[in-house]
Design a protein around this motif. Structure first.
Motif, mmCIF file in Angstrom:
data_model
loop_
_atom_site.group_PDB
_atom_site.id
_atom_site.type_symbol
_atom_site.label_atom_id
_atom_site.label_comp_id
_atom_site.label_asym_id
_atom_site.label_seq_id
_atom_site.Cartn_x
_atom_site.Cartn_y
_atom_site.Cartn_z
ATOM 1 N N ASP A 54 0.623 -0.772 -0.261
ATOM 2 C CA ASP A 54 0.289 0.375 -0.247
ATOM 3 C C ASP A 54 0.791 1.118 0.106
ATOM 4 O OD1 ASP A 54 -2.321 -1.094 0.111
ATOM 5 O OD2 ASP A 54 -2.597 -0.620 2.248
ATOM 6 N N LEU A 55 2.466 1.031 1.021
ATOM 7 C CA LEU A 55 2.895 2.319 0.963
ATOM 8 C C LEU A 55 3.794 2.516 -0.886
ATOM 9 C CD1 LEU A 55 4.390 1.649 4.685
ATOM 10 C CD2 LEU A 55 2.393 4.228 3.314
ATOM 11 N N LEU A 56 4.186 1.691 -1.627
ATOM 12 C CA LEU A 56 4.615 1.660 -2.610
ATOM 13 C C LEU A 56 3.498 2.665 -3.132
ATOM 14 C CD1 LEU A 56 6.544 1.225 -4.490
ATOM 15 C CD2 LEU A 56 5.003 -1.192 -4.664
ATOM 16 N N LEU A 59 2.873 5.764 -2.571
ATOM 17 C CA LEU A 59 3.887 7.344 -2.647
ATOM 18 C C LEU A 59 4.668 7.575 -4.431
ATOM 19 C CD1 LEU A 59 6.954 5.202 -0.893
ATOM 20 C CD2 LEU A 59 5.999 7.241 -0.021
ATOM 21 N N LEU A 60 4.186 6.236 -4.808
ATOM 22 C CA LEU A 60 4.054 6.391 -6.686
ATOM 23 C C LEU A 60 2.950 7.970 -6.835
ATOM 24 C CD1 LEU A 60 5.106 3.369 -7.795
ATOM 25 C CD2 LEU A 60 6.132 5.372 -8.187
ATOM 26 N N LEU A 61 1.377 7.618 -6.050
ATOM 27 C CA LEU A 61 0.339 8.438 -6.283
ATOM 28 C C LEU A 61 0.798 9.204 -6.939
ATOM 29 C CD1 LEU A 61 -2.234 7.122 -6.590
ATOM 30 C CD2 LEU A 61 -3.304 8.213 -3.992
ATOM 31 N N PRO A 62 1.293 10.995 -6.408
ATOM 32 C CA PRO A 62 1.892 11.772 -6.394
ATOM 33 C C PRO A 62 1.763 12.420 -7.936
ATOM 34 C CG PRO A 62 2.882 11.308 -4.627
ATOM 35 C CD PRO A 62 2.302 10.217 -4.864
ATOM 36 N N PHE A 63 2.933 10.656 -8.576
ATOM 37 C CA PHE A 63 3.025 11.342 -10.221
ATOM 38 C C PHE A 63 1.267 11.014 -10.978
ATOM 39 C CE2 PHE A 63 6.812 9.226 -8.505
ATOM 40 C CZ PHE A 63 7.843 9.871 -8.975
ATOM 41 N N LYS A 64 0.433 10.540 -10.366
ATOM 42 C CA LYS A 64 -0.279 9.665 -11.155
ATOM 43 C C LYS A 64 -1.195 11.239 -10.235
ATOM 44 C CE LYS A 64 -2.212 6.442 -11.607
ATOM 45 N NZ LYS A 64 -1.950 5.860 -13.792
ATOM 46 N N ILE A 65 -1.192 12.047 -9.416
ATOM 47 C CA ILE A 65 -1.581 13.352 -9.268
ATOM 48 C C ILE A 65 -1.316 14.247 -10.126
ATOM 49 C CG2 ILE A 65 -1.622 14.948 -7.832
ATOM 50 C CD1 ILE A 65 -1.789 13.110 -5.276
ATOM 51 N N VAL A 66 -0.433 14.851 -10.744
ATOM 52 C CA VAL A 66 0.463 15.375 -11.723
ATOM 53 C C VAL A 66 0.169 15.471 -12.915
ATOM 54 C CG1 VAL A 66 2.409 16.227 -13.249
ATOM 55 C CG2 VAL A 66 2.723 15.427 -10.565
ATOM 56 N N GLU A 67 -0.791 14.129 -12.838
ATOM 57 C CA GLU A 67 -1.451 13.436 -14.326
ATOM 58 C C GLU A 67 -2.400 13.636 -14.878
ATOM 59 O OE1 GLU A 67 -1.350 9.264 -17.042
ATOM 60 O OE2 GLU A 67 -1.822 8.421 -15.243
ATOM 61 N N ALA A 68 -3.173 13.428 -13.815
ATOM 62 C CA ALA A 68 -4.418 13.762 -13.167
ATOM 63 C C ALA A 68 -4.673 15.448 -13.906
ATOM 64 C CB ALA A 68 -5.806 13.513 -11.889
ATOM 65 N N ALA A 69 -3.255 15.824 -13.014
ATOM 66 C CA ALA A 69 -3.644 17.791 -12.938
ATOM 67 C C ALA A 69 -3.371 18.284 -14.053
ATOM 68 C CB ALA A 69 -2.801 18.513 -12.516
ATOM 69 N N ALA A 82 6.930 4.396 -17.496
ATOM 70 C CA ALA A 82 7.177 2.910 -17.345
ATOM 71 C C ALA A 82 7.242 2.508 -16.417
ATOM 72 C CB ALA A 82 8.323 2.210 -18.286
ATOM 73 N N LEU A 83 8.168 3.106 -14.990
ATOM 74 C CA LEU A 83 8.723 2.522 -13.942
ATOM 75 C C LEU A 83 7.111 2.872 -12.875
ATOM 76 C CD1 LEU A 83 12.151 4.386 -13.075
ATOM 77 C CD2 LEU A 83 10.968 1.423 -14.375
ATOM 78 N N THR A 84 6.561 4.627 -12.654
ATOM 79 C CA THR A 84 5.819 4.593 -12.163
ATOM 80 C C THR A 84 4.507 3.341 -12.426
ATOM 81 O OG1 THR A 84 5.407 6.366 -12.285
ATOM 82 C CG2 THR A 84 3.812 6.022 -11.649
ATOM 83 N N GLY A 85 4.343 3.318 -13.906
ATOM 84 C CA GLY A 85 2.752 2.381 -13.856
ATOM 85 C C GLY A 85 3.544 0.678 -13.328
ATOM 86 N N PHE A 86 4.492 0.437 -13.255
ATOM 87 C CA PHE A 86 5.407 -0.996 -12.894
ATOM 88 C C PHE A 86 5.260 -0.859 -11.586
ATOM 89 C CE2 PHE A 86 9.220 -2.724 -11.292
ATOM 90 C CZ PHE A 86 9.248 -4.965 -11.510
ATOM 91 N N GLY A 87 5.578 -0.044 -10.614
ATOM 92 C CA GLY A 87 5.295 -0.183 -9.257
ATOM 93 C C GLY A 87 3.952 -0.606 -8.773
ATOM 94 N N PHE A 88 3.101 0.772 -9.589
ATOM 95 C CA PHE A 88 1.585 0.836 -9.018
ATOM 96 C C PHE A 88 1.174 -0.383 -9.584
ATOM 97 C CE2 PHE A 88 -3.049 2.454 -9.662
ATOM 98 C CZ PHE A 88 -2.837 3.199 -9.128
ATOM 99 N N TYR A 89 0.875 -0.831 -10.615
ATOM 100 C CA TYR A 89 0.477 -2.242 -10.889
ATOM 101 C C TYR A 89 0.856 -3.746 -10.335
ATOM 102 C CZ TYR A 89 -1.395 1.151 -14.800
ATOM 103 O OH TYR A 89 -1.582 1.432 -15.058
#
Length: 329
Positions: A54-56, A59-69, A82-89
């Motif tokens: 969950d913490l991983l 910690l990657l969620l800010p990148f998704k926030i920037v993407e949504a913004a 690629a790295l964000t998607g890899f860790g997120f999924y």
């Protein structure tokens, strides 16, 4: 300016981050204390691993926030996509098998209490957690691989780039079958295992006369939160895999399904609360600290509230078993 859809997605990610991060940090502190004790229960190793997953994600969620913004346009370096998607999924799919492992442990603990107590070893929890991490990270390497099969020309418009969407024909031929396997192996199988184990677990807890009311309520709450995790959080995202495989393209609502998947980071602390008295004490202490600070700011101490909280805390310490609450330690 963001439209209504992107604004709702951005708001949801921010709420998930602000609520999930402190709750999971409290749980992390509690579980680290439990596993450092001699002979920790396998369930606490699994719960610690679930907290780390969950913490991983958080910690990657800010990148998704920037993407949504940015209107779901990826303006960061493509390697970060690629790295964000890899860790997120990977975090999402690691959680499914960890939840299944926790359900197996719960069922064995109440169905075969004597045998379970005699045979349980911390190494079993470590092995189960490693298997979940290896399976999830191994499968989700497709997120990195697909980025280098062929540039996602359809995802580009000038300098705009949509992360992990609008695949070329070559990419689709790889992504869609792998997504189908992810859905079957890392979602439907652990969900079936979890439903069976918690059905038997709750049935045993409700039919045993010596089980107290508080433990029965926690058993039901544990099963309900876990089922919500699978159906509400992971369900839509994995159904999108089935739809995508059938239609040969990602459904337009897949972005919203990803938002629901990240919601598990805020539901898991409820599971931790029902699972462990150590987490209940940690949450109780955190709430008491907030109450004390609020009282200090207002110039009073709210003595009655503190007494009630202390009484609840004492009850939590004596009701059930300290390590796993549902087994005979």
């Amino acid at each position: 300016m963001l439209d209504l859809r992107n604004s709702l997605i951005l708001t949801a990610y921010i709420i998930i981050f602000l609520t999930g991060l402190p709750a999971n940090l409290l749980a992390l502190r509690a579980f680290l204390g439990r596993v450092r004790q001699p002979h920790p229960a396998p369930v606490h190793i699994l719960l610690l691993s679930l907290t780390l997953a969950d913490l991983l994600l958080l910690l990657l969620l800010p990148f998704k926030i920037v993407e949504a913004a940015n209107g779901l346009q990826w303006n960061l370096p493509e390697i970060l996509c690629a790295l964000t998607g890899f860790g997120f999924y990977s975090s999402i799919y690691c959680s499914t098998w960890l939840l299944a492992g926790i359900s197996i442990e719960r069922y064995l603990g109440v169905a075969f209490p004597v045998q379970y107590k005699l045979s349980r070893k911390p190494i079993y929890g470590v092995i189960a957690a490693l298997v979940a991490w290896i399976m999830s990270f191994g499968h989700c390497t497709i997120v990195i691989i697909v980025q280098y099969i062929k540039p996602a020309e359809q995802g580009r418009n000038g300098s705009e780039f949509v992360c992990y969407e609008n695949f070329t024909k070559e990419q689709q031929d790889v992504v869609l079958p792998v997504r189908l396997e992810l859905c079957l192996v890392l979602f439907f199988i652990p969900m079936a295992v979890t439903i069976f184990c918690y059905w038997r677990f709750v049935w045993i807890m409700l039919t045993q006369p010596h089980v107290g009311t508080q433990r029965r309520r926690r058993a039901v709450g544990l099963a309900v939160v876990t089922l919500l995790n699978f159906l509400v959080c992971f369900g839509p995202y994995n159904v999108s895999h089935l739809v995508g495989y059938y239609t040969r393209k990602s459904p337009p609502w897949r972005v919203e399904a990803v938002v629901f998947s990240s919601l598990n980071a805020t539901l898991d602390p409820l599971l931790f609360y029902f699972s462990s008295s150590a987490v209940r004490r940690a949450f109780g202490n955190g709430l008491q600290m907030l109450r004390d600070q609020g009282s200090a700011l207002l110039g009073c101490r709210c003595r009655e509230t503190a007494e009630v909280t202390n009484g609840d805390r004492s009850m939590n310490q004596t009701d059930g078993v300290p390590s796993s609450d549902f087994t005979t330690d």
